[in-house]
Write a protein that holds these residues in place. Structure first.
Motif: not given
Length: 118
Positions: A59-66, A79-80, A91-97
């Protein structure tokens, strides 16, 4: 402008520069990782030190870069999560409800309850 005005401008600029250097130095700590959970179950832990692309349950694609994690793609209607800024600090986060996906960088005091949770 008078001499005192220039001194004041110099002092304010110096403080702003010191603050900016401090914020930059507090960037991504070595060995930091993101924890991905789907429907409250841990999907995986990934280091921010290694660049990679992670497909989360199709469902989602996460990119880890730099040293930053950014949600690149999601099949949810609003698509928030894709519009959120990349995360790189504790402490930061990304949430896809809609897809029940939470991506967090764990902080130091996660187990300590706050004033809301008691």
């Amino acid at each position: 402008m008078k001499r005192k005005d220039w001194i004041l401008i110099f002092i304010i600029s110096a403080i702003a520069l010191i603050f900016a250097i401090y914020i930059k130095a507090m960037g991504t700590p070595q060995g930091a990782e993101v924890i991905i959970t789907v429907n409250r179950e841990e999907f995986g832990r990934y280091s921010l030190d290694k660049d990679r692309e992670i497909v989360i349950d199709g469902h989602n694609t996460l990119m880890i870069k730099d040293g930053k994690a950014n949600m690149m793609q999601a099949d949810c209607p609003d698509k928030l999560c894709v519009k959120q800024k990349p995360i790189s600090r504790k402490g930061e986060s990304i949430i896809c409800l809609p897809n029940r996906v939470v991506v967090t960088i764990p902080g130091e005091n996660e187990d300590i309850p706050d004033a809301v949770t008691g």
